[in-house]
Every structure is written in C-alpha cells, then in structure tokens.
Design a protein around this motif. Structure first.
Motif, PDB file in Angstrom:
ATOM      1  N   LYS A  98      -3.113  -7.156  17.231  1.00  0.00           N
ATOM      2  CA  LYS A  98      -3.515  -7.584  15.894  1.00  0.00           C
ATOM      3  C   LYS A  98      -3.509  -6.401  14.924  1.00  0.00           C
ATOM      4  O   LYS A  98      -3.061  -6.535  13.777  1.00  0.00           O
ATOM      5  CB  LYS A  98      -4.905  -8.224  15.928  1.00  0.00           C
ATOM      6  CG  LYS A  98      -4.959  -9.537  16.672  1.00  0.00           C
ATOM      7  CD  LYS A  98      -6.389 -10.053  16.677  1.00  0.00           C
ATOM      8  CE  LYS A  98      -6.539 -11.296  17.501  1.00  0.00           C
ATOM      9  NZ  LYS A  98      -7.934 -11.788  17.483  1.00  0.00           N
ATOM     10  N   ASN A  99      -4.011  -5.258  15.374  1.00  0.00           N
ATOM     11  CA  ASN A  99      -4.002  -4.068  14.516  1.00  0.00           C
ATOM     12  C   ASN A  99      -2.579  -3.617  14.220  1.00  0.00           C
ATOM     13  O   ASN A  99      -2.274  -3.192  13.109  1.00  0.00           O
ATOM     14  CB  ASN A  99      -4.795  -2.928  15.161  1.00  0.00           C
ATOM     15  CG  ASN A  99      -6.275  -3.214  15.189  1.00  0.00           C
ATOM     16  OD1 ASN A  99      -6.818  -3.843  14.287  1.00  0.00           O
ATOM     17  ND2 ASN A  99      -6.939  -2.778  16.242  1.00  0.00           N
ATOM     18  N   VAL A 102      -1.189  -5.756  11.416  1.00  0.00           N
ATOM     19  CA  VAL A 102      -1.732  -5.339  10.119  1.00  0.00           C
ATOM     20  C   VAL A 102      -1.037  -4.071   9.637  1.00  0.00           C
ATOM     21  O   VAL A 102      -0.613  -3.978   8.479  1.00  0.00           O
ATOM     22  CB  VAL A 102      -3.256  -5.110  10.210  1.00  0.00           C
ATOM     23  CG1 VAL A 102      -3.794  -4.504   8.926  1.00  0.00           C
ATOM     24  CG2 VAL A 102      -3.969  -6.390  10.521  1.00  0.00           C
ATOM     25  N   GLN A 105       2.543  -4.789   8.485  1.00  0.00           N
ATOM     26  CA  GLN A 105       2.571  -5.522   7.223  1.00  0.00           C
ATOM     27  C   GLN A 105       2.226  -4.617   6.038  1.00  0.00           C
ATOM     28  O   GLN A 105       2.842  -4.713   4.976  1.00  0.00           O
ATOM     29  CB  GLN A 105       1.634  -6.730   7.264  1.00  0.00           C
ATOM     30  CG  GLN A 105       2.089  -7.821   8.201  1.00  0.00           C
ATOM     31  CD  GLN A 105       3.459  -8.361   7.828  1.00  0.00           C
ATOM     32  OE1 GLN A 105       3.704  -8.752   6.696  1.00  0.00           O
ATOM     33  NE2 GLN A 105       4.372  -8.349   8.780  1.00  0.00           N
ATOM     34  N   ILE A 106       1.261  -3.729   6.226  1.00  0.00           N
ATOM     35  CA  ILE A 106       0.935  -2.769   5.167  1.00  0.00           C
ATOM     36  C   ILE A 106       2.111  -1.816   4.952  1.00  0.00           C
ATOM     37  O   ILE A 106       2.464  -1.494   3.819  1.00  0.00           O
ATOM     38  CB  ILE A 106      -0.363  -2.005   5.502  1.00  0.00           C
ATOM     39  CG1 ILE A 106      -1.552  -2.965   5.419  1.00  0.00           C
ATOM     40  CG2 ILE A 106      -0.555  -0.815   4.560  1.00  0.00           C
ATOM     41  CD1 ILE A 106      -2.849  -2.407   5.930  1.00  0.00           C
ATOM     42  N   PHE A 127     -10.174  -6.553  13.465  1.00  0.00           N
ATOM     43  CA  PHE A 127      -9.414  -7.434  14.354  1.00  0.00           C
ATOM     44  C   PHE A 127      -9.729  -7.102  15.804  1.00  0.00           C
ATOM     45  O   PHE A 127      -8.837  -6.893  16.603  1.00  0.00           O
ATOM     46  CB  PHE A 127      -7.909  -7.294  14.092  1.00  0.00           C
ATOM     47  CG  PHE A 127      -7.518  -7.768  12.727  1.00  0.00           C
ATOM     48  CD1 PHE A 127      -7.276  -9.114  12.493  1.00  0.00           C
ATOM     49  CD2 PHE A 127      -7.404  -6.883  11.682  1.00  0.00           C
ATOM     50  CE1 PHE A 127      -6.930  -9.559  11.230  1.00  0.00           C
ATOM     51  CE2 PHE A 127      -7.055  -7.317  10.420  1.00  0.00           C
ATOM     52  CZ  PHE A 127      -6.819  -8.657  10.193  1.00  0.00           C
ATOM     53  N   ASP A 136      -8.379 -14.676  11.428  1.00  0.00           N
ATOM     54  CA  ASP A 136      -7.465 -13.530  11.469  1.00  0.00           C
ATOM     55  C   ASP A 136      -6.438 -13.554  10.339  1.00  0.00           C
ATOM     56  O   ASP A 136      -6.196 -12.538   9.690  1.00  0.00           O
ATOM     57  CB  ASP A 136      -6.748 -13.441  12.816  1.00  0.00           C
ATOM     58  CG  ASP A 136      -7.649 -12.926  13.928  1.00  0.00           C
ATOM     59  OD1 ASP A 136      -8.730 -12.364  13.612  1.00  0.00           O
ATOM     60  OD2 ASP A 136      -7.278 -13.090  15.101  1.00  0.00           O
ATOM     61  N   LYS A 139      -8.087 -12.780   7.020  1.00  0.00           N
ATOM     62  CA  LYS A 139      -8.343 -11.337   6.922  1.00  0.00           C
ATOM     63  C   LYS A 139      -7.071 -10.572   6.588  1.00  0.00           C
ATOM     64  O   LYS A 139      -7.082  -9.687   5.731  1.00  0.00           O
ATOM     65  CB  LYS A 139      -8.914 -10.794   8.237  1.00  0.00           C
ATOM     66  CG  LYS A 139     -10.313 -11.198   8.546  1.00  0.00           C
ATOM     67  CD  LYS A 139     -10.719 -10.579   9.876  1.00  0.00           C
ATOM     68  CE  LYS A 139     -11.974 -11.143  10.438  1.00  0.00           C
ATOM     69  NZ  LYS A 139     -12.310 -10.564  11.747  1.00  0.00           N
ATOM     70  N   LEU A 140      -5.971 -10.904   7.265  1.00  0.00           N
ATOM     71  CA  LEU A 140      -4.696 -10.232   7.014  1.00  0.00           C
ATOM     72  C   LEU A 140      -4.278 -10.408   5.561  1.00  0.00           C
ATOM     73  O   LEU A 140      -3.920  -9.441   4.889  1.00  0.00           O
ATOM     74  CB  LEU A 140      -3.609 -10.758   7.947  1.00  0.00           C
ATOM     75  CG  LEU A 140      -2.202 -10.214   7.716  1.00  0.00           C
ATOM     76  CD1 LEU A 140      -2.149  -8.713   7.943  1.00  0.00           C
ATOM     77  CD2 LEU A 140      -1.200 -10.935   8.604  1.00  0.00           C
ATOM     78  N   GLN A 141      -4.326 -11.629   5.058  1.00  0.00           N
ATOM     79  CA  GLN A 141      -3.955 -11.886   3.665  1.00  0.00           C
ATOM     80  C   GLN A 141      -4.853 -11.108   2.699  1.00  0.00           C
ATOM     81  O   GLN A 141      -4.380 -10.543   1.720  1.00  0.00           O
ATOM     82  CB  GLN A 141      -4.051 -13.381   3.347  1.00  0.00           C
ATOM     83  CG  GLN A 141      -2.961 -14.202   3.958  1.00  0.00           C
ATOM     84  CD  GLN A 141      -3.130 -15.676   3.609  1.00  0.00           C
ATOM     85  OE1 GLN A 141      -4.206 -16.246   3.751  1.00  0.00           O
ATOM     86  NE2 GLN A 141      -2.051 -16.274   3.139  1.00  0.00           N
ATOM     87  N   ILE A 143      -6.529  -8.324   3.278  1.00  0.00           N
ATOM     88  CA  ILE A 143      -6.246  -6.890   3.369  1.00  0.00           C
ATOM     89  C   ILE A 143      -4.949  -6.543   2.643  1.00  0.00           C
ATOM     90  O   ILE A 143      -4.886  -5.560   1.901  1.00  0.00           O
ATOM     91  CB  ILE A 143      -6.200  -6.442   4.848  1.00  0.00           C
ATOM     92  CG1 ILE A 143      -7.601  -6.511   5.450  1.00  0.00           C
ATOM     93  CG2 ILE A 143      -5.614  -5.039   4.982  1.00  0.00           C
ATOM     94  CD1 ILE A 143      -7.630  -6.388   6.949  1.00  0.00           C
ATOM     95  N   ILE A 144      -3.906  -7.348   2.836  1.00  0.00           N
ATOM     96  CA  ILE A 144      -2.627  -7.092   2.165  1.00  0.00           C
ATOM     97  C   ILE A 144      -2.812  -7.140   0.647  1.00  0.00           C
ATOM     98  O   ILE A 144      -2.324  -6.287  -0.087  1.00  0.00           O
ATOM     99  CB  ILE A 144      -1.549  -8.109   2.617  1.00  0.00           C
ATOM    100  CG1 ILE A 144      -1.225  -7.928   4.094  1.00  0.00           C
ATOM    101  CG2 ILE A 144      -0.288  -7.993   1.765  1.00  0.00           C
ATOM    102  CD1 ILE A 144      -0.654  -6.585   4.466  1.00  0.00           C
TER     103      ILE A 144
END
Length: 160
Positions: A98-99, A102, A105-106, A127, A136, A139-141, A143-144
């Motif tokens: 999961k990390n 992330v 994607q960043i 995560f 999850d 959170k991803l959305q 953070i992005i």
C-alpha cells in the motif's frame, strides 16, 4: 557539494475524516510540506505530526508537449512518463505494498511538473496492515490532492 533552495518551501495541513466498517468516526491531521532544491525535491507527509518512512523516488524525464496537472486528459498520469516510477525504501519498517502504491502515485503526480529526484517521507500508519480497508482509496485520493495542492501553491508559505 552545496544545495541551493530554488525559491520554494510550501506547507498545507488538512483534516481527513473517516468512518470505519463498524461506523466509528476518526479524524487525522495530514500535513504536506514540500521543499525544493536545485536538484532535489523533499516531500514530507505527516499524520498527526508523525513521519517514519522514507523513500527515494527518481523521476523519469517529461515528454514534450504536455502540460502538468492537466485534469481534462483521462490519461493524465501514465501518458506523460517515459518509464514507470520505481522507488527505494530508505528508512522505515517492513515492506507494505500500500505504501509503495502511494509513493508511485505521488511520483507520477510530481513527474508531470518536474523531473528532479524526490525524497518522500511519509507516516507508515496511514496504510498499516496488508488487509483491505474500505478507506484506503479515500486516503490515497486525499493524499494525492493534498500533495497536488501543496505543490501548486507556488512560493507561498501558509498553513490552511
């Protein structure tokens, strides 16, 4: 070797509110802090002030003719990259897929705007665990969007 600031250090803090499967409400403060040097960008994403993982994210070169952060294009991330983002974990606990998602994607987001090496420091508790969690993707959305907003902020220094 000397490092020079380009002209920017930016920071935004926002609260992420979540509800788990059992209906329990939780809120965490996420802070994104970006520092740019002439040859490197450092991105810190803290959860309630905590950072415990560090990744080296070398970015590929940009293709010509594309504008960064073009939201009208459905293939915004992958279309502009010459190759895929691959990171190396520098510090922190055990490997967690999961990390890695992330981080990549960043990296893809930042590769749209620049091609400097990125050092990403992030909280491993965002995560934690390998099991599916319905929050999850939220959170991803979040953070992005936080990283995108912080990077787009330019040379302003403010906490939101």
């Amino acid at each position: 070797m000397t490092s020079k600031f380009e002209n920017s250090t930016r920071e935004i803090s926002r609260d992420l509110e979540l509800t788990d499967i059992k209906g329990r409400y939780s809120s965490v403060e996420l802070t994104c802090h970006i520092i740019e040097f002439a040859n490197k960008t450092i991105v810190n994403i803290a959860q309630n002030g905590e950072i415990d993982l560090s990744f080296d994210v070398p970015l590929p070169k940009l293709r010509e003719g594309r504008k960064p952060f073009n939201d009208t294009d459905a293939d915004t991330y992958d279309a502009i990259l010459d190759n895929q983002i691959s990171s190396t974990q520098l510090l922190g606990g055990v490997y967690n897929m999961k990390n890695q998602v992330v981080v990549s994607q960043i990296g893809k987001l930042l590769a749209q705007h620049q091609n400097k090496n990125v050092i990403l420091n992030i909280s491993g508790h965002l995560f934690s665990g390998t099991e599916f969690n319905p929050n999850d993707f939220t959170k991803l959305q979040f953070i992005i969007k936080l990283v995108k907003d912080t990077y787009s902020r330019g040379t302003e220094k403010s906490v939101q």
